[in-house]
Motif scaffolding. Structure first.
Motif, PDB file in Angstrom:
ATOM      1  N   UNK A   1       0.833  -1.200   0.000  1.00 35.13           N
ATOM      2  CA  UNK A   1       0.000   0.000   0.000  1.00 35.13           C
ATOM      3  C   UNK A   1       0.880   1.267   0.000  1.00 35.13           C
ATOM      4  N   UNK A   2       1.935   1.186   0.780  1.00 31.75           N
ATOM      5  CA  UNK A   2       2.862   2.318   0.860  1.00 31.75           C
ATOM      6  C   UNK A   2       3.518   2.573  -0.487  1.00 31.75           C
ATOM      7  N   UNK A   3       4.002   1.490  -1.115  1.00 32.88           N
ATOM      8  CA  UNK A   3       4.626   1.653  -2.433  1.00 32.88           C
ATOM      9  C   UNK A   3       3.612   2.190  -3.444  1.00 32.88           C
ATOM     10  N   UNK A   4       2.387   1.688  -3.297  1.00 29.08           N
ATOM     11  CA  UNK A   4       1.332   2.125  -4.214  1.00 29.08           C
ATOM     12  C   UNK A   4       1.119   3.633  -4.096  1.00 29.08           C
ATOM     13  N   UNK A   5       1.111   4.117  -2.854  1.00 28.42           N
ATOM     14  CA  UNK A   5       0.876   5.561  -2.668  1.00 28.42           C
ATOM     15  C   UNK A   5       2.021   6.376  -3.273  1.00 28.42           C
ATOM     16  N   UNK A   6       3.247   5.874  -3.159  1.00 25.37           N
ATOM     17  CA  UNK A   6       4.376   6.599  -3.760  1.00 25.37           C
ATOM     18  C   UNK A   6       4.255   6.569  -5.279  1.00 25.37           C
TER      19      UNK A   6
ATOM     20  N   UNK B   1       4.076   9.564  -7.957  1.00 27.40           N
ATOM     21  CA  UNK B   1       5.038   9.724  -9.046  1.00 27.40           C
ATOM     22  C   UNK B   1       4.341   9.737 -10.402  1.00 27.40           C
ATOM     23  N   UNK B   2       3.244   8.970 -10.510  1.00 30.99           N
ATOM     24  CA  UNK B   2       2.515   8.950 -11.783  1.00 30.99           C
ATOM     25  C   UNK B   2       1.894  10.298 -12.087  1.00 30.99           C
ATOM     26  N   UNK B   3       1.438  10.973 -11.042  1.00 36.29           N
ATOM     27  CA  UNK B   3       0.779  12.261 -11.263  1.00 36.29           C
ATOM     28  C   UNK B   3       1.757  13.417 -11.380  1.00 36.29           C
ATOM     29  N   UNK B   4       2.973  13.165 -10.974  1.00 35.35           N
ATOM     30  CA  UNK B   4       3.932  14.271 -10.913  1.00 35.35           C
ATOM     31  C   UNK B   4       4.233  14.905 -12.278  1.00 35.35           C
ATOM     32  N   UNK B   5       4.471  14.090 -13.329  1.00 40.99           N
ATOM     33  CA  UNK B   5       4.763  14.736 -14.625  1.00 40.99           C
ATOM     34  C   UNK B   5       3.645  15.667 -15.068  1.00 40.99           C
ATOM     35  N   UNK B   6       2.397  15.248 -14.827  1.00 40.85           N
ATOM     36  CA  UNK B   6       1.273  16.108 -15.193  1.00 40.85           C
ATOM     37  C   UNK B   6       1.301  17.419 -14.427  1.00 40.85           C
ATOM     38  N   UNK B   7       1.560  17.307 -13.125  1.00 44.90           N
ATOM     39  CA  UNK B   7       1.614  18.528 -12.309  1.00 44.90           C
ATOM     40  C   UNK B   7       2.739  19.428 -12.784  1.00 44.90           C
TER      41      UNK B   7
ATOM     42  N   UNK C   1      14.561  14.022  -8.762  1.00 43.58           N
ATOM     43  CA  UNK C   1      14.253  13.390  -7.486  1.00 43.58           C
ATOM     44  C   UNK C   1      13.235  12.282  -7.680  1.00 43.58           C
ATOM     45  N   UNK C   2      12.253  12.543  -8.547  1.00 44.58           N
ATOM     46  CA  UNK C   2      11.234  11.529  -8.814  1.00 44.58           C
ATOM     47  C   UNK C   2      11.882  10.280  -9.397  1.00 44.58           C
ATOM     48  N   UNK C   3      12.857  10.482 -10.295  1.00 44.32           N
ATOM     49  CA  UNK C   3      13.576   9.335 -10.869  1.00 44.32           C
ATOM     50  C   UNK C   3      14.227   8.518  -9.766  1.00 44.32           C
ATOM     51  N   UNK C   4      14.887   9.237  -8.851  1.00 43.43           N
ATOM     52  CA  UNK C   4      15.599   8.541  -7.776  1.00 43.43           C
ATOM     53  C   UNK C   4      14.614   7.755  -6.921  1.00 43.43           C
ATOM     54  N   UNK C   5      13.495   8.411  -6.583  1.00 47.32           N
ATOM     55  CA  UNK C   5      12.518   7.749  -5.717  1.00 47.32           C
ATOM     56  C   UNK C   5      11.985   6.495  -6.390  1.00 47.32           C
TER      57      UNK C   5
END
Lengths: 555, 371
Positions: A350-355, A359-365, A451-455
């Motif tokens: 669940x935790x990984x899913x939330x991350x 991350x999936x929404x980040x490029x759009x933002x 940073x998103x790449x690293x995460x």
């Protein structure tokens, strides 16, 4: 040096050879060696500081005066200049300048490195070393009328010092500069919508143009260094770093202390914990950059705009993840010596899913931010070619982080002085050559992508991590007493730049000297350089683009 | 004005609604109130005028009360993905009452060294300059307090008095931020009022009159009829370029984003209003919002056919148009960055001024040649 480089003997020999070469350069001034864990230390006479630093800068390429530490021993005062190279921060040297107890005078390094100006003022203010040839040696953090130097040994900690307004040299009273009266003196702050905290800018204006600006800091000085000196290495210091840069960069700050003490006490960190640390730190970096971008937009746009709210919304998602991870939203206190306090939250999926969701929404933002901010023509007119900071000036002021990278200085400790798990991952250091407010904005926005790449890579690693190898902390003794007179200076890449810690042990479980090298402190010094000759709005934009946190400037 | 007016009127005689040159200044609302009360003569004019003024002023103050504490928050909130006030009353509407009480019950702080009469008068001047402007605005359905032949000139003159108020506030506050705000206000008003009025003059050339009711009447005429739908001769449709210019200059004139330099919170704290609190602050705030609505009313009258619109009564349409302009200002506030003062003035003197004179000349030539 041997402790620092546990690798093959060949490496140690090479490092020793380099140290000897440097010593040869400045040999005539070196009285003895006083090596630190991270770097060779050369003890020089108080009147040779400029010579030595100048030579090391020109001949040994040590062009980054990272920090100046002053401290008092039983028999002497000591100023330490921590030098690094912008090309290779592992190429380090410390210049140690002892001065006699009864006459603590030392030559100032300000003519060689401009950043020494503020650092030496702080050393004078808190420890009491006097620097000759300093352009403007006065107190920087404490009020002008303060009696004594709080970090000196004979300072009476019990004596109350209340400085009533009437006796205190009123920082707001100056009015005019020059006899002609053509200029106007304006106090921007300490309470002003755009100073991002309690910063006071003594500004001299000609019409609306800034002739001179002199930042007056210290309003948020909370004795963080002294607090750390009164706390034990093992448990009591770790919560404090969260309070330096409190803009959710807590884990990054904690890492600075963790790295310093782990080097000092020779503590191993399990790989699994390093991955978690790396992931947490980058989440913090995103949160910090989101707020930086949001408030910068606020400074330039002027009103409470969509961008700020959008940035805070995205930051909120990061904070939710960090809350799941650490149990806290701001003051995480998650790192421990030799690892982290606890494992990832259950259920892990669940935790990984939330991350991953985030991350999936980040490029759009980010695209939205680029539409709203960086692609906006008015914003470009406002920010391009304003607040210009040439790379040479940035280096001289010891600027680091997005401020340096926005001036084209390719310097990032995560890559150049690797720690954690960064060197195993695939990511890039972002630089922009514009040198202006706009470049610094772009650097931050692009660093969020990195940073998103690293995460993402960290999450991949953590998902597949074997269940029986999840050691979150190495075995660390309950009490840590590093050997007497061990000295270390270690820095990490925090959200705002190079966050360094200098520690000296005295054989007890508390550090004898704990010095924080705050990136904001050095970065803020560049403000006059950027703003002189520009308009007030540009001053405000430049200040916003520096992204300072007063908690970290004043400590 | 008469010389130029007569010439224009004669060239435009077919367009105008047969208004005679010698028509006396009328006051439709005041007259009808006097008529209802059965009064006439001087007494009727005075009583009717006062009651009418009271009505119009109250309508506008109420509108502002809705706009300031409530609508502005709601609009900004929807631009920034928030909810805004929703706790007090339906849709949070009672926040208006709560906020009024809160603001009025605050301490009125008079800083040391303020220039007393000027400092006290400034909020009043700012507020009432805008209210006076509404005297000549034709709300439609006969709601127009006065309809002088020089209506357009009057409304701009009244609105411009606000600049004096801003300068008074800035200069008398004994605060450098206020002073900077006041200076910025002067600079921006000079730079943008000229384009504003020159653009309005192009409408006057089209309409051939300075009288507000006549300008509205001219716009009522059909421009073209497409498939049975008659498009009226609104000047925004006839000359969209002038309308765009006017809207921009209007934003600057009322000091809204991206041209809110006189108060620019992140730069000069609150500009000319930094030192005002309590009642004076309310007055300044009211003044600013009434100015927005006055700006909207002028734009609606000059370019959007005044109260014209289908089905609903005229004054409703007029009200809607004013609110539309208000919405536009709030939209700009949430979306457009603020310019720097020098860029702002550059755009004013080198861009807007040139364009507005080009527009004026072009309009004059077109009207002269075609009509």
């Amino acid at each position: 040096m041997s402790l620092e480089e546990p690798g093959p003997d060949a490496d140690a020999a090479a490092v020793a050879r380099a140290a000897d070469e440097m010593e040869a350069l400045v040999g005539e001034h070196v009285r003895s060696r006083d090596d630190h864990l991270n770097a060779p230390g050369y003890v020089v006479r108080p009147d040779a500081v400029q010579d030595v630093l100048g030579t090391l800068r020109e001949e040994a390429n040590l062009d980054h005066l990272s920090c100046v530490t002053a401290q008092e021993y039983e028999d002497r005062y000591e100023s330490i200049y921590h030098l690094k190279s912008y090309d290779d921060p592992t190429h380090e040297a410390s210049v140690v300048v002892p001065t006699p107890k009864d006459d603590p005078r030392s030559e100032s390094a300000a003519p060689v490195f401009r950043t020494a100006d503020w650092h030496e003022r702080e050393a004078y203010d808190l420890v009491g070393v006097e620097y000759e040839d300093h352009p403007d040696l006065r107190r920087i953090l404490l009020p002008e009328t303060w009696q004594g130097h709080p970090l000196s040994l004979d300072y009476d900690q019990e004596r109350p010092q209340i400085v009533p307004l009437r006796e205190h040299a009123n920082p707001l009273e100056d009015d005019q500069e020059g006899d002609e009266g053509e200029t106007m003196y304006l106090n921007i702050g300490p309470h002003h919508p755009a100073t991002h905290g309690v910063l006071h800018l003594k500004t001299t204006l000609d019409g609306e143009q800034v002739i001179d600006v002199d930042p007056d800091i210290g309003y948020l000085h909370r004795c963080e260094e002294q607090l750390c000196q009164k706390s034990t290495y093992r448990y009591q210091i770790m919560p404090y770093p969260d309070r330096w840069d409190y803009i959710s960069a807590g884990l990054l700050n904690e890492w600075a202390y963790a790295r310093a003490i782990e080097d000092m006490a020779d503590i191993e960190v399990p790989e699994y914990a390093q991955v978690i640390r790396t992931m947490g730190a980058e989440l913090c970096r995103i949160a910090a950059h989101m707020l930086a971008v949001g408030t910068f937009a606020l400074d330039v746009y002027g009103d409470f705009t969509a961008i700020f709210m959008y940035a805070v919304r995205d930051r909120e998602k990061v904070q939710n993840i960090l809350e799941d991870l650490t149990g806290q939203r701001l003051m995480f206190n998650y790192f421990r010596l030799g690892g982290v306090v606890w494992d990832l939250p259950d259920p892990r999926e669940e935790f990984f899913e939330s991350i991953r969701d985030f991350l999936d929404h980040l490029p759009g933002s980010l695209e939205e931010y680029h539409d709203l901010i960086s692609a906006n023509e008015i914003l470009q007119v406002r920010t391009v070619d304003t607040g210009v900071l040439p790379p040479e000036v940035a280096k001289s002021y010891g600027a680091t982080g997005p401020v340096a990278r926005g001036s084209g200085v390719d310097y990032d400790l995560r890559r150049d002085d690797p720690y954690g798990y960064y060197d195993e991952l695939d990511w890039d250091v972002v630089t922009e050559d514009g040198m202006d407010n706009y470049s610094r904005l772009l650097v931050r926005l692009r660093e969020v992508e990195e940073s998103a790449k690293i995460i993402e890579q960290c999450v991949d690693l953590l998902e597949d991590w074997p269940t029986d190898d999840r050691t979150i902390q190495s075995n660390v003794p309950r009490t840590i007493r590093p050997d007497d007179d061990t000295e270390v200076y270690r820095a990490v890449e925090a959200a705002k730049g190079e966050l360094g810690i200098y520690m000296r042990s005295d054989g007890t479980e508390q550090p004898a000297r704990f010095k924080i090298r705050s990136p904001c402190f050095s970065n803020l010094q560049t403000l006059p350089e950027m703003s002189n000759g520009e308009y007030i709005p540009d001053l405000v934009a430049s200040l916003g683009s520096l992204d300072i946190v007063l908690g970290e400037v004043d400590r | 004005m008469t010389g130029g007016d007569v010439v224009l009127q004669t060239t435009n005689a077919t367009n105008a609604t047969g208004a005679g040159v010698s028509r006396p200044p009328s006051a439709p609302l005041a007259d009808s109130i006097a008529g209802m009360l059965g009064l006439d003569g001087v007494v009727g004019a005075v009583v009717g005028g006062l009651i009418g003024a009271f009505l119009i002023a109250n309508v506008m103050l109420t509108t502002t009360a809705i706009a300031g504490p409530w609508a502005k928050r709601k609009i900004t909130a929807s631009f920034t993905d928030r909810i805004a006030v929703n706790r007090v009353g339906p849709f949070g509407l009672l926040i208006i009452v709560a906020d009024s009480v809160r603001l009025l019950s605050k301490e009125l702080i008079v800083p040391d060294g303020v220039d007393r009469p000027a400092w006290d008068l400034a909020p009043i001047v700012i507020t009432f300059s805008a209210l006076i402007g509404f005297a000549v605005i034709p709300f439609g359905s006969g709601l127009q307090l006065a309809d002088p032949e020089t209506g357009v000139v009057f409304v701009f003159a009244a609105a411009s008095i606000a600049s004096v108020g801003v300068v008074m506030a800035g200069y008398a506050s004994n605060n450098k931020y206020s002073l900077l705000g006041g200076l910025r206000a002067i600079a921006s008003n000079i730079a943008y009022e000229i384009p504003l009025i020159v653009t309005a003059a192009s409408v006057v050339i089209f309409a051939g009159t300075l009288q507000m009711s006549e300008i509205v009447a001219v716009q009522r005429q059909p421009l073209v009829t497409v498939a049975g739908v008659t498009i009226p001769q609104w000047f925004a449709i006839v000359n969209p370029f002038a309308f765009a210019l006017f809207t921009l200059a209007n934003l600057a004139e009322i000091g809204r984003n991206p041209f809110d330099l006189p108060e620019a919170p992140t730069e000069i704290v609150a500009g000319f209003q930094t030192e005002y609190s309590s009642v004076y602050f309310v007055l300044l705030y009211l003044g600013e919002f009434i100015h927005i609505f006055l700006g909207g009313a002028i734009a609606a009258t000059l370019f959007l056919g005044g109260p014209a619109g289908p089905v609903l009564p005229g004054f409703v349409w007029f009200y809607v148009k004013m609110w539309a302009f208000f919405l536009f200002t709030q939209w700009a506030r949430s979306a457009v960055p603020r310019l720097r003062i020098d860029q702002f003035l550059d755009a004013g003197w080198k861009g807007m001024l040139v364009l507005s004179f080009a527009n004026l000349a072009l309009t004059a030539i077109l009207v002269g040649v075609i009509v």
